[in-house]
Each structure stands twice: as structure tokens, then as C-alpha cells.
Design a protein around this motif. Structure first.
Motif, PDB file in Angstrom:
ATOM      1  N   VAL A  35       1.266  -1.443   0.117  1.00 13.14           N
ATOM      2  CA  VAL A  35       0.022   0.366  -0.014  1.00 13.14           C
ATOM      3  C   VAL A  35       1.237   1.269   0.182  1.00 13.14           C
ATOM      4  O   VAL A  35       0.955   2.268  -0.905  1.00 13.14           O
ATOM      5  N   LEU A  36       1.993   1.220   0.783  1.00 15.49           N
ATOM      6  CA  LEU A  36       2.407   2.967   1.506  1.00 15.49           C
ATOM      7  C   LEU A  36       3.424   3.208  -0.281  1.00 15.49           C
ATOM      8  O   LEU A  36       3.595   4.424  -0.454  1.00 15.49           O
ATOM      9  N   PRO A  37       4.138   1.788  -0.687  1.00 15.77           N
ATOM     10  CA  PRO A  37       4.678   2.732  -1.938  1.00 15.77           C
ATOM     11  C   PRO A  37       3.612   3.034  -3.097  1.00 15.77           C
ATOM     12  O   PRO A  37       4.089   3.383  -4.177  1.00 15.77           O
ATOM     13  N   ASN A  38       2.022   2.568  -2.800  1.00 14.80           N
ATOM     14  CA  ASN A  38       1.197   3.326  -3.828  1.00 14.80           C
ATOM     15  C   ASN A  38       0.643   4.756  -3.783  1.00 14.80           C
ATOM     16  O   ASN A  38      -0.177   4.952  -3.840  1.00 14.80           O
ATOM     17  N   SER A  39       1.229   5.334  -2.428  1.00 11.35           N
ATOM     18  CA  SER A  39       0.650   6.496  -2.125  1.00 11.35           C
ATOM     19  C   SER A  39       1.757   7.831  -1.860  1.00 11.35           C
ATOM     20  O   SER A  39       1.242   8.208  -1.808  1.00 11.35           O
ATOM     21  N   THR A  40       2.601   7.778  -2.997  1.00  8.52           N
ATOM     22  CA  THR A  40       3.323   8.329  -3.072  1.00  8.52           C
ATOM     23  C   THR A  40       2.691  10.541  -3.091  1.00  8.52           C
ATOM     24  O   THR A  40       2.447  10.815  -2.921  1.00  8.52           O
ATOM     25  N   ALA A  41       1.012  10.195  -3.570  1.00  9.76           N
ATOM     26  CA  ALA A  41       0.755  11.384  -4.657  1.00  9.76           C
ATOM     27  C   ALA A  41      -0.240  11.997  -2.948  1.00  9.76           C
ATOM     28  O   ALA A  41       0.249  12.881  -2.355  1.00  9.76           O
ATOM     29  N   GLY A  42      -0.055  10.540  -2.369  1.00 10.72           N
ATOM     30  CA  GLY A  42      -1.084  10.985  -0.622  1.00 10.72           C
ATOM     31  C   GLY A  42      -0.015  11.811   0.196  1.00 10.72           C
ATOM     32  O   GLY A  42      -0.341  12.305   1.124  1.00 10.72           O
ATOM     33  N   LEU A  43       0.981  11.252   0.446  1.00  9.44           N
ATOM     34  CA  LEU A  43       1.958  11.339   1.196  1.00  9.44           C
ATOM     35  C   LEU A  43       2.538  13.092   1.018  1.00  9.44           C
ATOM     36  O   LEU A  43       2.173  13.351   1.733  1.00  9.44           O
ATOM     37  N   VAL A  44       2.744  12.908  -1.053  1.00  7.38           N
ATOM     38  CA  VAL A  44       3.282  14.493  -1.206  1.00  7.38           C
ATOM     39  C   VAL A  44       2.259  16.066  -0.124  1.00  7.38           C
ATOM     40  O   VAL A  44       2.127  16.205   0.128  1.00  7.38           O
ATOM     41  N   VAL A  45       1.145  15.349  -0.965  1.00 10.15           N
ATOM     42  CA  VAL A  45      -0.164  16.506  -0.345  1.00 10.15           C
ATOM     43  C   VAL A  45      -0.051  16.292   1.195  1.00 10.15           C
ATOM     44  O   VAL A  45       0.111  17.581   1.460  1.00 10.15           O
ATOM     45  N   ALA A  46       0.063  15.026   2.011  1.00 14.16           N
ATOM     46  CA  ALA A  46      -0.090  14.791   3.524  1.00 14.16           C
ATOM     47  C   ALA A  46       1.294  16.007   3.509  1.00 14.16           C
ATOM     48  O   ALA A  46       1.191  17.191   4.610  1.00 14.16           O
ATOM     49  N   GLY A  47       1.766  15.793   3.070  1.00  8.35           N
ATOM     50  CA  GLY A  47       3.585  16.404   3.513  1.00  8.35           C
ATOM     51  C   GLY A  47       3.317  17.755   3.519  1.00  8.35           C
ATOM     52  O   GLY A  47       3.949  19.072   4.698  1.00  8.35           O
ATOM     53  N   MET A  48       2.845  18.223   2.099  1.00  4.05           N
ATOM     54  CA  MET A  48       2.827  19.717   1.582  1.00  4.05           C
ATOM     55  C   MET A  48       1.630  20.155   2.635  1.00  4.05           C
ATOM     56  O   MET A  48       2.767  21.558   3.540  1.00  4.05           O
ATOM     57  N   PHE A  49       0.766  19.731   3.018  1.00  3.19           N
ATOM     58  CA  PHE A  49      -0.198  21.163   4.333  1.00  3.19           C
ATOM     59  C   PHE A  49       0.416  20.838   5.206  1.00  3.19           C
ATOM     60  O   PHE A  49       0.567  21.632   6.264  1.00  3.19           O
ATOM     61  N   CYS A  50       1.306  19.265   5.466  1.00  2.00           N
ATOM     62  CA  CYS A  50       2.202  19.788   7.195  1.00  2.00           C
ATOM     63  C   CYS A  50       2.801  21.030   6.766  1.00  2.00           C
ATOM     64  O   CYS A  50       3.339  21.971   7.910  1.00  2.00           O
ATOM     65  N   LEU A  51       3.910  20.472   5.783  1.00  2.35           N
ATOM     66  CA  LEU A  51       4.844  21.949   6.032  1.00  2.35           C
ATOM     67  C   LEU A  51       4.188  23.046   5.512  1.00  2.35           C
ATOM     68  O   LEU A  51       4.996  24.268   6.545  1.00  2.35           O
ATOM     69  N   ILE A  52       2.961  23.178   5.057  1.00  2.00           N
ATOM     70  CA  ILE A  52       2.917  25.301   5.183  1.00  2.00           C
ATOM     71  C   ILE A  52       2.131  25.675   6.579  1.00  2.00           C
ATOM     72  O   ILE A  52       2.252  26.128   6.228  1.00  2.00           O
ATOM     73  N   PHE A  53       1.581  24.539   7.239  1.00  2.00           N
ATOM     74  CA  PHE A  53       0.434  24.261   8.391  1.00  2.00           C
ATOM     75  C   PHE A  53       1.935  25.023   8.906  1.00  2.00           C
ATOM     76  O   PHE A  53       1.816  26.347  10.110  1.00  2.00           O
ATOM     77  N   GLY A  54       2.850  23.983   8.918  1.00  2.00           N
ATOM     78  CA  GLY A  54       3.960  24.015  10.639  1.00  2.00           C
ATOM     79  C   GLY A  54       4.905  25.507  10.221  1.00  2.00           C
ATOM     80  O   GLY A  54       4.965  26.338  11.395  1.00  2.00           O
ATOM     81  N   TRP A  55       5.387  25.253   8.852  1.00  2.00           N
ATOM     82  CA  TRP A  55       5.846  27.168   9.046  1.00  2.00           C
ATOM     83  C   TRP A  55       5.197  27.985   8.439  1.00  2.00           C
ATOM     84  O   TRP A  55       6.033  29.040   9.285  1.00  2.00           O
ATOM     85  N   ASN A  56       4.311  28.087   8.611  1.00  2.00           N
ATOM     86  CA  ASN A  56       3.348  29.094   8.827  1.00  2.00           C
ATOM     87  C   ASN A  56       2.815  29.972  10.245  1.00  2.00           C
ATOM     88  O   ASN A  56       2.255  30.680  10.024  1.00  2.00           O
ATOM     89  N   ASP A  57       3.017  28.695  11.121  1.00  2.00           N
ATOM     90  CA  ASP A  57       2.021  28.840  12.135  1.00  2.00           C
ATOM     91  C   ASP A  57       3.194  30.051  12.878  1.00  2.00           C
ATOM     92  O   ASP A  57       3.885  30.337  12.995  1.00  2.00           O
ATOM     93  N   PHE A  58       2.143  30.755  13.717  1.00  2.00           N
ATOM     94  CA  PHE A  58       3.154  31.870  14.582  1.00  2.00           C
ATOM     95  C   PHE A  58       3.006  32.491  16.087  1.00  2.00           C
ATOM     96  O   PHE A  58       3.606  32.086  16.095  1.00  2.00           O
TER      97      PHE A  58
END
Lengths: 281, 288, 511
Positions: free
Chosen positions: A195-218
Motif C-alpha cells: 500500500v505505502l509504495p502506491n501512496s506517493t501522491a497522498g503522502l506528497v499532499v499530506a506532507g505539503m500541508f504539514c509543511l505549509i501549516f507548520g512553517w506558517n504558524d505564528f
């Protein structure tokens, strides 16, 4: 669907583009001004409308008195965001897979309630938890440390990872894991090997959201640190004095938004290939 | 031996519970105390904070204001995001550049961009009024009038978060099946009819998800208000989270702000659950 | 940076010629941007002799540049001289209080040295270390004016380290007031001669006449008055300045904001209401966006030449007088306008005055202190003493954005300011205005009690509602009075009275 339609469409797109890029261009222009150029009304073009000055940019890298050194806050922000994102993504992916493949029941609590528990953490405005978090980190002596911030950010980002990945796994056919298990995999093995090897797209999106909301927290970064572990947004706001130096503020802002803006290019690439398909449902 | 189903769920669940449990319980406890700037301690004053909350018109007005603000911003974000997604959905010249640019604002830090926006809306030194005066409009009291400040905050919120809608909706569009479109083409349906009968229904589930998530995030609106207007002029842009911030951290009435927070939290959870159910029924026509 | 008061240079030269041997050994500190090290207990030489290597000092201060920049500058120097590691964190004004208070309340030793607004002394006093005698007896401290020593003192003990002086006063454009054409214009509009306003009614009148046209001929419109009117941005101080002469009767003591006997709020008495009415009226002479001006906007607006008059801290004046400013030497300073009608709360009547009643507002300003919890108190006080040593102060006073303003008797020296390129009459008006405030017996101080933040934010909120037209001035201030009564009840009248006595003592000239 003629020419006029296309012209109108492009016109609309250009208007929106202008709206999107305007604050960046304004910041770029402002970052080369000095006090006189700022106080004499709106000016746009360096050399033509005002004499450019580089003090906004140099002050960012000068140490100590003349400005603020942004290198340390930048590295702090990067470490906290990356660590918290990795932890959240790991835990969140496992939980999301569980929620999409098994049914849990404790009393009247069912899968949807558990999912809701995760997502509901986002409803809480950060200020609500500022003081309790402060006291908690004080107890474990993690105030003003990267470790302390990572703990808090995990609570902030985990819900996002669970939300995106639950939707994503729902779109991956169950037959995939079942096939793997027929081949002799344990459920856990099936998850990691198939399952995991077929989940790159999901991981990318989830990872991206984590980065955005983490980086931008104040606010958490603001309240839970003292002098050692300043993050970028906090360092920028430290320029927000009663006499705001518009120039260095603008230069600083441009630098801080650049790394994440680059992510937009990566995301667009994934999207064009249609591989974000299941990531949002 | 840990069963697989627990292996997957428990680590995340326990981690989150461990982090969130103390703050939550603590907030509940503090809401029954008089903790303020002078005395920092957990005395017990019964429901006094809650009684005070019911008479606090400033809090209830801020909730009303938030409803209006989030309704307007999320609607605008959805409509604009959908329109933009439709515009760049099919292959087109320059399409990828547009897509990348349209995504950028959501990647930027709200506190930071609000600082920039504040200079844009500065009434005598900023470009907003300057550009408007070139077409004979103005000067607009962007941040100094109630309506102007409200609109400025909405503009910045729309700028910042329309990309979020755009991203989710475009990802949805890209993954739509082709068959319904072929059928519609064979029927000779007009583009408008195809949209309402094929695209929109197919996009309903993802629309609901996107709207709910945005409503959750919009209800916390804080950074923009904090930087641009400080809730003013008067109380024209004061949202509950900003009001709780003023009470809790500016005035340092920790006990009272805890009561406000919990009341707010309960109200939000109820409201958002109802909205989610209504949207489901309205857009998908089924109950979940 | 080479220009410095001639008297001081001479004084410094005298000391150095008296000890030629010492001069040989004395290190050269000019690389730190000061003209000359001035001998004293915390001079460069004295601090250079100390060794704090391996120790760390944590400092919290205001955002850059106001106070934040000099903090960073002197921290860096202190670090170089002593070997100590000095960490500085900069926080915007609105959040400075809670950033200091949260660690205080939870017993976390977060910062050794704190720079903050002096009016918070009512909340912070329990957490601060008293200034040791070695420092209160220092030469630098001896020269600090009595009123700023008073501001640093709580229950008879000095617990704040004075490093800045603050007051509100009027600033105006002399080029306009002295221009015959403008004088004629004013006479035509009002029938009166144009003069520097002595009451707030006159201030509003002058401001409205000179609002909305281009009186300096630069192609941009000019306006009458720039004031800090943004709710969360120090607007409460602007309102106090405006209301003080109407509400502070020279013959009535015992409290300005409260009646110290009963702790009844006086904020909705007619004097304050009158002040607010005039504040509301003044808005018509504000520049575009003026009702949302923070201090920074006010500084840019008056200091940048957009407006005729302004009143608040020194910053706008210093900004206008900076090297390269378009309106350098075209500005003047004067005491805050007064009132001819003053509310007497003892008789419950308006009293008329022939000469306007003045009530100078000794606004809060920046102050500094050392935390009781600090494990490095000696180093912390050395740092503050170094920060405010005579050489550093003379350096900092010259840089407008630093926000360090006169607080020693030696600063009220016209020659020093003329040495910076100010015209004699500008420097004179500045020095006279400031030093006269020191002599007034009808001064108003801030409400330095626990919970001052709550009181002021409630007041600012009421004032903002009146400014925005949501409520009439009386309604708005009645609302504030109700809230104040609630706050008094929550915090406790006795506790507040005890703290407020410190303020009333200063106001009634008993301190």
C-alpha cells in the motif's frame, strides 16, 4: 466557444494573476526604499520614482545591532517544521490506514467519531491553548527548545495528515491489500510492502500541508520560545515596532515566503499528472 | 500481542491524546477560577466566569461577525477557486504558469503577508488608494472605517485561501472520469448544461470537504486581524479568537478567557457539525 | 556621531588631561560609535575590566528599532567587552506584557533583563529585583531627574532602572505659523490671530482650518492633526493627554482616574467626557486613515511633513529634526494645550480659568528592570548601567528611531541639540518645553496599578466606540466606568488602592 471566449478567459486569468502577484511586487519595490521614499506617498519604480537603497536587504544579514540575523531563525523554522511534519505524517498515515481498513468500536465511539476527534483539533484556536501548553512544556523543561515546539506542532499537524490520508486510502482499492495478504503478507507487511509504495501522491499532499501549516504558524512559536529558539515569523514580527521599517520588513517577508512558494511548482507537477486523484475526497 | 488494527491507530491516537489532554483538562479547570493578572492560581469561583460570559455582548457580537465574515470569505473562495480551476483545467497555453502562480498565496505566512497588505492598504502612503485615484476613485478609508476594514480583511483572506479551494477542486477535476462527458457530448448538451448536470454533481463530495475544512480554518481567523486592524476600528473586525486573545493575553484574565474558549469551542463543534450535515444533504442528496 | 555637547567634551578632556598617565593606558572605544568614553561606574573602561565569560544574559525588549535597536547594539558591545553571551529577543509592543507576565506567573526564569513600559510597574513590582545601592549611588543615576526617579520607585524602593524619559507635548510647524499668508488665511476663516493653541478647543480649530489643502506646496494635500487613534496602539495615552486639563483640577487631589478614598471610577465625569467630545470632533482634521493611526503612522505623518500639528512622545519631533528631513528646523515644541473650563469634582461644578489650566501628562515610557529570579543579577545590573552610561545615552539620544529621550538634567541643554544641527530656537523650544514639565505641580501620571492593561484596554475600547460614532462620548465612558467597577471588584479595591497610592503621591507632589 470562439475567440471572444478565449480572450475573455485570458483577460480574467490575467486580472487574477495581477491580484496574486501584486503584494509581492509591492514588497519587492518597498524593500529597496528608504524612509524618505516611503513617506512621500506610493512609489513603484526604483530609479524612476525613487532612489533605491539596499539597507532593507543588508540589515537582514548584519549581526546584532544593525538588524536581525535571519539565518538562525530560518534554520530553526526549517528544523521544527520538518521534524514535526515527519512525525505527523508517519503517525497520521498509520492511523488513517487503520481507520480506512478496520472498524473500531469502543462503547458508542465509532470510526467516524475517531476521525472527527482528530479533525476537531483544528477547530481550537491556538490562543486557547497557549498558557496550558506553556505550563506543560515548563514541566518537562522543553520551553524555548526545538523539541518543545515539535511536540506542540505535532498536535497541530497530525489532524491534517489523518484527514488527507484517510481520504486517500479510501480511494485505494481494498483488493490491493487483500491480494498481498493472499500472497502471504501479514496485514502490517501488506501495508508497508504494497500500500505505502502506491501512496506517493497522498503522502506528497499530506506532507505539503504539514509543511505549509507548520512553517506558517505564528502564535505557538511566539509564546513558547524566549531567546534561543526563535522561528521566522516571530523574527519578522520583531521588526513590527512603532516605527515600522517597511524596507527590511518587505525584504524579510520575501525571503521567508520563497522556500514554500517553490513547493507550488512541485505540487503543480503532481497535479498535472493526475496523480493527486484520490488525495481529496 | 498488539493486534494489527491497534498497531495502526493507537500510536497516533495516544500521541495526540497525550499532547492535548493536559491543556484541555487544564483549560476546563481554569475556567472555574479567577486567575488573572494579580493572582495566578486555581481557586474555585464556581460558574461566575460563565455567568459573565452570557452578558458579554462583545463576545456574542464577535460571533455574529465571524459568521458573516467566514460565510462571505468561504463563499468567495469557493466560487473563485472553482472558476479558476475550470479555466485552467483543460490543456492551454501558459496553463502551468497560471497554475503555479495561483497556488503561491496559500504557501505564504499569513502574519507576514498581512504586514505587507497593511502597507498596501495604508491610506496615504500605500498603493491601493494611489492606484484607485488614477481612475478617479477615492480616497477609500480602507482601515479606518468599519466597512473598509471588514472588506480589507475579506480581500486578504480571499487572496490567501482561494488557492486552497483551487488546489482541491482542480485535483478533483483532473481525476474526473471521462465517460459522463462523452455521454453528454453525444446528447449535444451545452457547456452550461454539462457543468450543472455532470461536473458539479461529480464534484460535490470534494466540494463539501473543501468547504468544511475552509470553514474550520476561517473560524480561527486571527493572524490577519491581529496584524492589519487589531479588531478595529471600534470593534468592527473583532472575531472571537481575537477577542479571546485580548481577554486572555492582553488583559491577562486567564480564567475568564478559558471560559470564553470553551464556550466558543462547543459552539463551533455544534455549528460545524450541523453545517456538514446540511451540506451533505443539499449537495449529495443523501444522509451520512 | 562626532558632534557632542561642547561642555561634555570639555569636561571629558579635562578629566583626561588631569590624568595623563591614564590616557596612555586607556583603550580607544571610538570603534563603538561613541565620541568619547565618559568616566563613571559603568563607563566602557569600567565594564571592559569585568569578565563575565561563560555566563549568559537573556534580555527581552521591544521590537526593532524603538528601544529594540539600542538594546541589541549595547548587548553586542557588552558581550564584546565582558565576554558574556547576551541573547536578545524583540517583541512587538502589544505582546510584550504577556511575554513577560506568563513566565513570571509560572515561576519560569526566562529573562534576566526586561525592557518594558514603565506603567506596568503595578503588575510587575512583585517580580523585580530592587536596584542595589551601588547603582542608585552612581554618577549616572544622580543626574536622572526627580520625576523619572519617582517613576522608577515603588513603595519607597527603586525597582526600575531609568533609561528613557517620556512625556507628551505639542509639536507644530513653525513655517506655517510664522507665514503671513497663512496667518491671513486663518484670520479670514476665524477672525482670530493665528497662534500656537493653548486649549484643545483652539487646537481643533487651527487643525480644521489647515486641513485638506496643500499648504506646503509640494503637490500633496496637507492636514491639521496627526494623533494616535488606533484602538490597540497606545491611543489610551492620546486620550489622557486630551482629557487631562479638563479633568485634573489643580486644587483637587486624591486621584485622577479614581477617587482614592472610594475607588469609584472618575472616567465618566464631565471633564473626561469633554475631552472625548473634542477628540471626536478633531477627527475631521485627520489625514486619510488618521482614525486608524498608530504611533508609527503619527511619526511618519508629522515627521514626514503631512500634518500641521501632533502631540505624543518625542519620536515625531526627533524624526522631523533628523539629518536629511524635509522639514528640519521648521518645527517647534510647546506644552500640551490646556483648558479654560475645568471640572471640579469636589464641588461638582465647572470652574473657569483665565489662564488655561495645564495638566502635563508624564506618560509612561520605556524602563528596564532585573528579574528577581535571575541568577545573574550583578551582570544584569551592570548591563543596564552600561546601557545607560553617559556616553551611550548621548549617542542614543541623537538617533531618532532608537526612542531614547532626555531623562537626565544634563540632557536639557540647548547647546547639545544645537550641536546636532538644530536651530537655536528649535532647540530652545524643545528644551524649555521638556524641562518646564519637570517643574509643574499639576501633573498627571498613568494608572500604575495591577491590571492597568485591563483598565486601559477597556478605556481605549470605549473611546474607539465614540470615535467610530457607535456611541456618544457620555454613553461610551459610562460603559467604561461600569467595566472599571467590575475590574475593581474582581481585583479587589484594597489591593488597587494600595498600589494607586503610589501614583496619587506623585500627582499630589508628596513623593
Amino acid at each position: 466557444m470562439g475567440r471572444t471566449y478565449h480572450i475573455i478567459k485570458y483577460l480574467c486569468l490575467l486580472v487574477w494573476t495581477a491580484f496574486v502577484v501584486f503584494p509581492f511586487l509591492w514588497a519587492l519595490s518597498t524593500s529597496f526604499k528608504d524612509a524618505n521614499a516611503v513617506t512621500s506617498g506610493a512609489r513603484y519604480l526604483p530609479w524612476v520614482e525613487f532612489e533605491p537603497s539596499v539597507q532593507g536587504w543588508t540589515s537582514l544579514f548584519a549581526s546584532g545591532s544593525q538588524g536581525i540575523n535571519i539565518v538562525t531563525p530560518f534554520l530553526n523554522s526549517a528544523s521544527v517544521t520538518l521534524l514535526a511534519s515527519i512525525v505527523s505524517l508517519g503517525l497520521g498515515t498509520l492511523a488513517a490506514y487503520g481507520l480506512s481498513r478496520y472498524s473500531y468500536k469502543v462503547g458508542f465511539v465509532k470510526n467516524s467519531d475517531i476521525t472527527f476527534f482528530f479533525i476537531s483539533q483544528r477547530i481550537m484556536p491556538p490562543i486557547v491553548l497557549a498558557i496550558p501548553f506553556f505550563l506543560m512544556l515548563k514541566e518537562i523543561q522543553a520551553l524555548d527548545t526545538i523539541f518543545g515546539l515539535v511536540i506542540v506542532y505535532v498536535a497541530l499537524l497530525l489532524p491534517i495528515a489523518v484527514w488527507v490520508m484517510t481520504d486517500f486510502f479510501a480511494s485505494i482499492p481494498k483488493e490491493l491489500d487483500e491480494m498481498a495478504m493472499i500472497d502471504g503478507c501479514t496485514p502490517i507487511g501488506a501495508f508497508f510492502r504494497v500500500v505505502l509504495p502506491n501512496s506517493t501522491a497522498g503522502l506528497v499532499v499530506a506532507g505539503m500541508f504539514c509543511l505549509i501549516f507548520g512553517w506558517n504558524d505564528f502564535f505557538f512559536a511566539f509564546i513558547l520560545t524566549f531567546t534561543e529558539t526563535q522561528l521566522l515569523p516571530v523574527a519578522i514580527v520583531s521588526l513590527n515596532s512603532s516605527v515600522t521599517p517597511w524596507w527590511s520588513l518587505s525584504a524579510f517577508a520575501l525571503i521567508s515566503v520563497t522556500p514554500l512558494a517553490l513547493i507550488a511548482i512541485v505540487v503543480e507537477r503532481f497535479m498535472s499528472r493526475g496523480s493527486l486523484a484520490g488525495a481529496f475526497r | 500481542m498488539l493486534k494489527p488494527k491497534h498497531f495502526f491507530l493507537l500510536p497516533a491516537l495516544l500521541t495526540l491524546a497525550a499532547i492535548i489532554l493536559f491543556p484541555l483538562v487544564f483549560t476546563v479547570r481554569v475556567s472555574f477560577s479567577s486567575w488573572d493578572v494579580y493572582q495566578a492560581g486555581l481557586d474555585f469561583i464556581g460558574g461566575r466566569n460563565y455567568a459573565r460570559l452570557f452578558e458579554d455582548t462583545r463576545f456574542w457580537e464577535s460571533l455574529l461577525r465571524l459568521s458573516g465574515m467566514s460565510l462571505i470569505t468561504v463563499t468567495l473562495q469557493y466560487v473563485l477557486g472553482f472558476a479558476l480551476a475550470l479555466a485552467v483545467w483543460k490543456k492551454m497555453r501558459g496553463g502551468r504558469i497560471f497554475r503555479v502562480l495561483f497556488l503561491v498565496p496559500m504557501m505564504t505566512t499569513p502574519v507576514v503577508m498581512s504586514v505587507i497588505w497593511r502597507t498596501v492598504f495604508h491610506e496615504s502612503l500605500g498603493p491601493a488608494n494611489d492606484l484607485l485615484s488614477m481612475v478617479g476613485i477615492g480616497p477609500v478609508p480602507w482601515l479606518s472605517s468599519a466597512a473598509g476594514a471588514f472588506i480589507s480583511v475579506v480581500i486578504v483572506e480571499v487572496w490567501q485561501w482561494t488557492p486552497f479551494m483551487f488546489l482541491l477542486l482542480l485535483a478533483g477535476l483532473v481525476s474526473l472520469p471521462r465517460e459522463p462527458y462523452l455521454a453528454a457530448a453525444i446528447d449535444g448538451a451545452s457547456p452550461a448544461r454539462t457543468f450543472w448536470q455532470v461536473t458539479f454533481p461529480l464534484m460535490a463530495p470534494i466540494s463539501i470537504g473543501a468547504i468544511i475544512i475552509r470553514l474550520i480554518e476561517a473560524s480561527k481567523i486571527m493572524d490577519t486581524v491581529y496584524v492589519m486592524t487589531s479588531g478595529g476600528p471600534g470593534t468592527a473586525t473583532e472575531t472571537p479568537s481575537y477577542y479571546i486573545y485580548i481577554r486572555g493575553l492582553r488583559d491577562f484574565q486567564v480564567g475568564y478567557s478559558a471560559a470564553l474558549s470553551l464556550a466558543y469551542l462547543v459552539l463551533m463543534i455544534i455549528t460545524l457539525t450541523i453545517i456538514a450535515k446540511v451540506l451533505m444533504r443539499f449537495l449529495v442528496g443523501k444522509e451520512t | 556621531m562626532k558632534r557632542i555637547s561642547s561642555t561634555l567634551t570639555i569636561a571629558a578632556m579635562l578629566t583626561s588631561t588631569a590624568m595623563p598617565a591614564a590616557v596612555q593606558a586607556e583603550a580607544d572605544y571610538s570603534k563603538y560609535g561613541i565620541a568619547k568614553d565618559i568616566p563613571g561606574s559603568c563607563s566602557y573602561a569600567a565594564i571592559d575590566a569585568k569578565d563575565y565569560s561563560g555566563q549568559t544574559l537573556n534580555v527581552i525588549t521591544h521590537a526593532i528599532p524603538v528601544i529594540g535597536e539600542p538594546t541589541a547594539l549595547h548587548a553586542e558591545q557588552f558581550s564584546e567587552l565582558t565576554g558574556a553571551e547576551v541573547n536578545v529577543v524583540h517583541v512587538p509592543f502589544g505582546d510584550l506584557f504577556q511575554r513577560i507576565m506568563i513566565p513570571f506567573q509560572s515561576g519560569q526564569n526566562a529573562y534576566d533583563v526586561l525592557f518594558y513600559a514603565s506603567l506596568w510597574i503595578g503588575d510587575f513590582n512583585r517580580f523585580l529585583a530592587p536596584v542595589p545601592e551601588a547603582y542608585t549611588a552612581s554618577s549616572g543615576m544622580a543626574d536622572v531627574t526627580d520625576s523619572f526617579k519617582g517613576v522608577a520607585t515603588w513603595n519607597g524602593q527603586m525597582i526600575q532602572y531609568p533609561m528613557d524619559g517620556d512625556r507628551h507635548y505639542l509639536k507644530y510647524r513653525t513655517d506655517v505659523f510664522d507665514n503671513p499668508e497663512m496667518q491671513a488665511k486663518f484670520k479670514e476663516a476665524t477672525g482670530r490671530d493665528l497662534a500656537v493653541p493653548t486649549t484643545w478647543e483652539e487646537y481643533n480649530e487651527v487643525a480644521s482650518v489647515f486641513s485638506g489643502f496643500d499648504w506646503d506646496g509640494d503637490g500633496e494635500l496637507n492636514y491639521g492633526s496627526a494623533e494616535v487613534a488606533k484602538r490597540d496602539d497606545l491611543m489610551f495615552s492620546a486620550f489622557i493627554s486630551r482629557a487631562a486639563p479638563y479633568a485634573k483640577h489643580p486644587d483637587v487631589g486624591g486621584g485622577f482616574f479614581f477617587d482614592i478614598e472610594t475607588m469609584e471610577p472618575l472616567i465618566n465625569t464631565p471633564g473626561f467626557v469633554r475631552g472625548l467630545e473634542l477628540f471626536v470632533e478633531a477627527q475631521q482634521a485627520f489625514p486619510p486613515g488618521g482614525t486608524n493611526f498608530g504611533l508609527g503612522d503619527e511619526i511618519f505623518s508629522f515627521g514626514g511633513g503631512q500634518t500641521l500639528m501632533s502631540y505624543s512622545w518625542d519620536d515625531a519631533f526627533i524624526q522631523a529634526q533628523q539629518d536629511g528631513s524635509r522639514i528640519r528646523n521648521a518645527v517647534g515644541a510647546a506644552p500640551l494645550p490646556g483648558a479654560k473650563q475645568v471640572w471640579n469634582r469636589e464641588t461638582g461644578e465647572w470652574d473657569s480659568f483665565d489662564e488655561p489650566n495645564r495638566a502635563p501628562y508624564m506618560t509612561w515610557g520605556w524602563s528596564s528592570a532585573v528579574s528577581k529570579e535571575s541568577e545573574n543579577q550583578e551582570m544584569a545590573f551592570d548591563f543596564l548601567c552600561f546601557f545607560s552610561n553617559e556616553a551611550n545615552t548621548f549617542h542614543d539620544l541623537q538617533i531618532g528611531r532608537f526612542g531614547v529621550n532626555p531623562y537626565r538634567d544634563s540632557h536639557f541643554d540647548s547647546a547639545f541639540w544645537q550641536g546636532l544641527g538644530w536651530d537655536a530656537d528649535v532647540a530652545d523650544s524643545y528644551v524649555t518645553t521638556l524641562s518646564e514639565m519637570e517643574d509643574s505641580t499639576n501633573r498627571v501620571y498613568d494608572l500604575r496599578v495591577p491590571g492597568v492593561g485591563q483598565f486601559m484596554s477597556s478605556m481605549a475600547n470605549g473611546v474607539a466606540e465614540a470615535l467610530a460614532g457607535q456611541k456618544s462620548p457620555q454613553e461610551a465612558l459610562d460603559g467604561v466606568a461600569d467595566e472599571w467597577s467590575d475590574i475593581v471588584e474582581r481585583i479587589g479595591a484594597d489591593r488597587l488602592r494600595e498600589a494607586y497610592a503610589n501614583v496619587v503621591r506623585l500627582e499630589d507632589n508628596e513623593g
